[in-house]
Design a protein around this motif. Structure first.
Motif, mmCIF file in Angstrom:
data_model
loop_
_atom_site.group_PDB
_atom_site.id
_atom_site.type_symbol
_atom_site.label_atom_id
_atom_site.label_comp_id
_atom_site.label_asym_id
_atom_site.label_seq_id
_atom_site.Cartn_x
_atom_site.Cartn_y
_atom_site.Cartn_z
ATOM 1 N N VAL A 167 75.153 99.732 51.988
ATOM 2 C CA VAL A 167 75.290 98.488 51.187
ATOM 3 C C VAL A 167 75.938 98.702 49.787
ATOM 4 N N SER A 168 76.798 97.708 49.437
ATOM 5 C CA SER A 168 77.508 97.852 47.877
ATOM 6 C C SER A 168 76.599 97.335 46.980
ATOM 7 N N ALA A 169 76.862 97.881 45.806
ATOM 8 C CA ALA A 169 76.214 97.530 44.511
ATOM 9 C C ALA A 169 76.687 95.958 44.234
ATOM 10 N N SER A 170 75.817 95.119 43.810
ATOM 11 C CA SER A 170 76.352 94.109 43.296
ATOM 12 C C SER A 170 75.656 93.397 42.025
ATOM 13 N N GLN A 171 76.353 92.723 41.225
ATOM 14 C CA GLN A 171 75.891 92.647 39.570
ATOM 15 C C GLN A 171 74.996 91.454 39.410
ATOM 16 N N ASN A 172 73.904 91.564 38.762
ATOM 17 C CA ASN A 172 73.106 90.474 38.558
ATOM 18 C C ASN A 172 73.204 89.648 37.240
ATOM 19 N N GLU A 173 72.300 88.806 36.989
ATOM 20 C CA GLU A 173 72.582 87.997 35.760
ATOM 21 C C GLU A 173 72.595 88.807 34.444
ATOM 22 N N LYS A 174 71.933 90.034 34.457
ATOM 23 C CA LYS A 174 71.818 90.647 33.143
ATOM 24 C C LYS A 174 72.998 91.782 33.012
ATOM 25 N N GLY A 175 74.001 91.885 33.883
ATOM 26 C CA GLY A 175 75.103 92.531 34.043
ATOM 27 C C GLY A 175 74.902 93.963 34.619
ATOM 28 N N GLN A 176 73.407 94.147 35.262
ATOM 29 C CA GLN A 176 73.379 95.434 35.901
ATOM 30 C C GLN A 176 73.683 95.345 37.268
ATOM 31 N N TYR A 177 73.765 96.601 37.984
ATOM 32 C CA TYR A 177 74.302 96.640 39.305
ATOM 33 C C TYR A 177 73.111 96.963 40.190
ATOM 34 N N THR A 178 72.981 96.171 41.245
ATOM 35 C CA THR A 178 71.949 96.226 41.948
ATOM 36 C C THR A 178 72.303 96.746 43.392
ATOM 37 N N ILE A 179 71.596 97.713 43.840
ATOM 38 C CA ILE A 179 71.748 98.191 45.155
ATOM 39 C C ILE A 179 70.655 97.770 46.060
ATOM 40 N N PRO A 180 70.704 96.703 46.955
ATOM 41 C CA PRO A 180 69.613 96.053 47.712
ATOM 42 C C PRO A 180 69.562 96.762 48.983
ATOM 43 N N LEU A 181 68.378 97.876 48.907
ATOM 44 C CA LEU A 181 68.426 98.655 50.002
ATOM 45 C C LEU A 181 67.040 98.066 51.137
ATOM 46 N N LYS A 182 67.341 98.187 52.279
ATOM 47 C CA LYS A 182 66.176 97.642 53.232
ATOM 48 C C LYS A 182 66.159 98.511 54.355
ATOM 49 N N LEU A 183 65.086 99.256 54.187
ATOM 50 C CA LEU A 183 64.404 100.189 55.228
ATOM 51 C C LEU A 183 63.999 99.824 56.260
ATOM 52 N N VAL A 184 64.244 100.185 57.479
ATOM 53 C CA VAL A 184 63.625 99.784 58.897
ATOM 54 C C VAL A 184 63.023 101.028 59.446
ATOM 55 N N HIS A 185 61.943 100.801 60.169
ATOM 56 C CA HIS A 185 61.344 101.929 61.035
ATOM 57 C C HIS A 185 62.374 102.342 62.078
ATOM 58 N N ARG A 186 62.430 103.505 62.183
ATOM 59 C CA ARG A 186 63.430 104.218 63.342
ATOM 60 C C ARG A 186 62.615 104.528 64.564
ATOM 61 N N MET A 187 61.378 105.013 64.243
ATOM 62 C CA MET A 187 60.493 105.477 65.338
ATOM 63 C C MET A 187 59.752 104.277 65.852
ATOM 64 N N ALA A 188 58.866 104.450 66.832
ATOM 65 C CA ALA A 188 57.995 103.498 67.505
ATOM 66 C C ALA A 188 56.534 103.854 67.203
ATOM 67 N N MET A 189 55.657 102.892 67.503
ATOM 68 C CA MET A 189 54.516 103.191 66.940
ATOM 69 C C MET A 189 53.384 102.510 68.192
ATOM 70 N N ALA A 190 52.558 103.328 68.589
ATOM 71 C CA ALA A 190 51.315 102.933 69.743
ATOM 72 C C ALA A 190 50.208 102.662 68.806
ATOM 73 N N VAL A 191 49.660 101.503 68.796
ATOM 74 C CA VAL A 191 48.021 101.095 68.222
ATOM 75 C C VAL A 191 47.311 101.113 69.359
ATOM 76 N N ILE A 192 46.323 102.140 69.308
ATOM 77 C CA ILE A 192 45.567 102.301 70.514
ATOM 78 C C ILE A 192 44.088 101.799 70.145
ATOM 79 N N GLU A 193 43.692 100.885 70.713
ATOM 80 C CA GLU A 193 42.363 100.202 70.544
ATOM 81 C C GLU A 193 41.354 100.744 71.582
ATOM 82 N N LEU A 194 40.488 101.479 71.147
ATOM 83 C CA LEU A 194 39.416 102.239 71.947
ATOM 84 C C LEU A 194 38.599 101.059 72.803
ATOM 85 N N PRO A 195 38.017 101.415 73.933
ATOM 86 C CA PRO A 195 36.916 100.709 74.324
ATOM 87 C C PRO A 195 35.553 100.568 73.362
ATOM 88 N N SER A 196 35.104 99.461 73.207
ATOM 89 C CA SER A 196 33.991 99.063 72.208
ATOM 90 C C SER A 196 33.307 97.935 72.527
#
Length: 553
Positions: A167-196
């Motif tokens: 992602v590139s930096a973009s300028q906001n209304e205050k003149g500051q440069y913003t880096i809009p990072l978006k992180l995503v999960h690269r692994m998978a997940m198992a949600v294990i519900e036990l018998p109850s």
């Protein structure tokens, strides 16, 4: 640290990255300046997935917390910039900060620069070349998932997140440069519900729902592939019913759970950034239930009606319900009285060890399906233990939360857990042996062996030696109980053979109780022509009797 919750929106943090501080006017005048500070926005996409029983639009979303660290890279013209290679950025006091750098945005130099980030930060990570289109392709393919994810720290360390594109930096209304990072999960997940099973008791004469009664697969272990100690894995326990386990995406997890001699397999492939909700053994079940004397109690805490007993579920039965209701002394009694009926001690929540140790045990009492030994036994190796004197002194110690149980008190009280706890504490004081076997080498030895043979869940007190009052309740309900205990492999109450005295040892055909009669003697629960009697001449060394244990749940 992070908290994983059900959320329906993404977390967006707009936080000031350490740089040169300026007033608002100064910031506005720097719009066309060569140098300006950075602002970084960090958003994280929650894991999306499917349930095995219901579809939901909720997502597992990560909340970044104080102290979390991400790693940041800058790439220009196909190369990693030297001063922007795996830079550690920490969330500190609400700001993302770099400890050893004060980086500024330079318009001429930064033009065409794109940024990549990952979590969790690893100072040893080395990326020397830029892979396109996935900058973190090598990191993802070589990611090692720890076998032990049982702690929050270990679980988070397994949960790799990265940006998918620069992602590139973009300028906001205050003149500051913003880096809009978006992180995503690269692994998978198992949600294990036990018998109850979540029981909702239908009893109208007594309220059993003041404390929810929930049974679940206790002592479950998980393995990767072959069931072997070297292959054990440990998921993160989130609540009473479910575990979470980070797994490799697009690979069969091949996870096996083992509990109560049953196996549960997880074999469904899960894509990167997704989760799958696995219900093992039926998952959570809500059950309306009328608790009655004669119901079977199982090793996993579940309940079975006598009419529903089968050859399959019979092997899990460890006891039979003989009392329905809250057995805690502070709920039953205001005062403990002596044999003349005179009050000798007030019962409070403070001196109720059952309440203090197991506040959830308010539903009933269970007697064991067999005696601890099929032969009569002495209580202990000595006839000189001064139990009555010891208990009298012991019960005055305000650091211990017990109801007094000396020999002068009427034996009808339901104090089995209380009494057994006191006897064990006395054994520890006498010998330093926490098992009690050194001082009472018959009763506690049999008790410990029985606990090992007939395991019970943590929602119970575990096995203890009942008081005379508890055996009296068993006697009053013996006709119903013996119907349930008449199954092959079980043992009806007071059904073992009479003991014939030899060498001047006291004959006895009943059960030892946990009630102290006097120094060197314990009270017994004897059946004489179908009538229960308190046998008062039971010498702890020379007397003989059977051990029949109980528990509260």
């Amino acid at each position: 640290m992070k908290q994983y919750n059900f959320l329906s929106t993404l977390l967006g943090l707009t936080l000031l990255w350490a740089g040169t501080g300026c007033s608002q006017e100064e910031e506005m005048s720097m719009i066309s300046a060569v140098h300006s500070d950075f602002v970084i926005t960090v958003a994280q996409e929650g894991m999306s997935g499917v349930y095995s029983r219901a579809v939901t639009d909720e997502t597992y979303t990560t909340n970044f917390e104080e102290g979390d660290e991400i790693g940041l890279f800058a790439v220009k013209d196909g190369s990693i910039k030297g001063d922007f290679n795996n830079v550690k950025v920490t969330l500190n006091d609400g700001n993302w900060k770099i400890a050893d750098k004060n980086l500024l945005y330079e318009e001429d130099e930064e033009f065409g620069t794109v940024y990549f980030a990952y979590y969790p930060y690893n100072s040893e990570l080395s990326i020397t070349s830029v892979e396109s289109p996935d900058f973190f392709k090598g990191l993802v393919s070589g990611w090692t998932i720890p076998a032990d994810q049982s702690t929050e720290e270990n679980f988070e360390a397994a949960d790799l997140m990265t940006t998918l594109e620069g992602v590139s930096a973009s300028q906001n209304e205050k003149g500051q440069y913003t880096i809009p990072l978006k992180l995503v999960h690269r692994m998978a997940m198992a949600v294990i519900e036990l018998p109850s099973i979540h029981y909702n008791f239908k009893n109208e004469d007594v309220d059993l729902n003041t404390v929810p009664y929930i049974t679940k697969a206790a002592g479950i272990k998980f393995y990767k592939g072959v069931i072997d100690d070297n292959n054990e894995i440990k998921p993160f326990l989130v609540d009473d019913d479910s575990y979470r386990l980070i797994i490799k995406p697009d690979e069969e997890p091949n996870v096996v759970g083992v509990a109560n001699s049953q196996q549960y397999k997880l074999q469904t492939v899960v894509a990167a950034g997704k989760y799958k909700h696995f219900e093992v053994g039926g998952g959570r079940v809500e059950k309306e239930y009328l608790l009655e004397i004669g119901d079977y109690y199982c090793s996993d805490g579940s309940l079975i009606k006598p009419a529903d007993l089968t050859d399959t579920n019979k092997e899990h039965v460890v006891g039979v319900v003989y009392y329905v209701g809250n057995p805690q002394p502070s709920a039953l009694y205001e005062d403990i009285k002596n044999y003349k009926g005179d009050p000798v001690q007030t019962v409070t929540e403070h001196n109720d060890i059952l309440l203090q140790s197991y506040p959830g045990c308010v539903h009933g009492l269970v007697c064991a399906i067999t005696s601890g030994k099929m032969e009569v036994s002495r209580f202990c190796a000595s006839s000189k233990y001064k139990y009555a004197e010891q208990i009298s002194t012991f019960s005055l110690d305000k650091t211990h939360l017990f109801v007094s149980a000396g020999g002068s008190y009427a034996p009808e009280y339901l104090l089995g857990y209380n009494n057994t706890s006191i006897l064990q504490q006395l054994a520890i004081l006498d010998t330093g042996d926490p098992t009690g076997e050194s001082a009472s080498d018959d009763m506690f030895k049999v008790l410990n062996e029985y606990e090992a043979a007939y395991s019970v869940p943590q929602v119970t007190t575990g096995w203890y030696l009942p008081s005379y009052g508890e055996f009296k309740i068993m006697s009053e309900n013996q006709q119903v109980l013996d119907v349930s205990l008449g199954q092959e492999g079980f043992e009806k109450l007071w059904s073992l053979p009479l003991y014939e005295p030899t060498d001047n040892k006291t004959a006895y055909a009943g059960y030892w109780t946990s009630v102290v009669r006097g120094n060197g003697t314990m009270l017994g629960a004897l059946k004489d022509n179908g009538t229960i009697k308190a046998f008062q001449e039971k010498n702890t060394k020379d007397g003989r009797g059977y051990f029949r244990f109980a528990l509260a749940f």
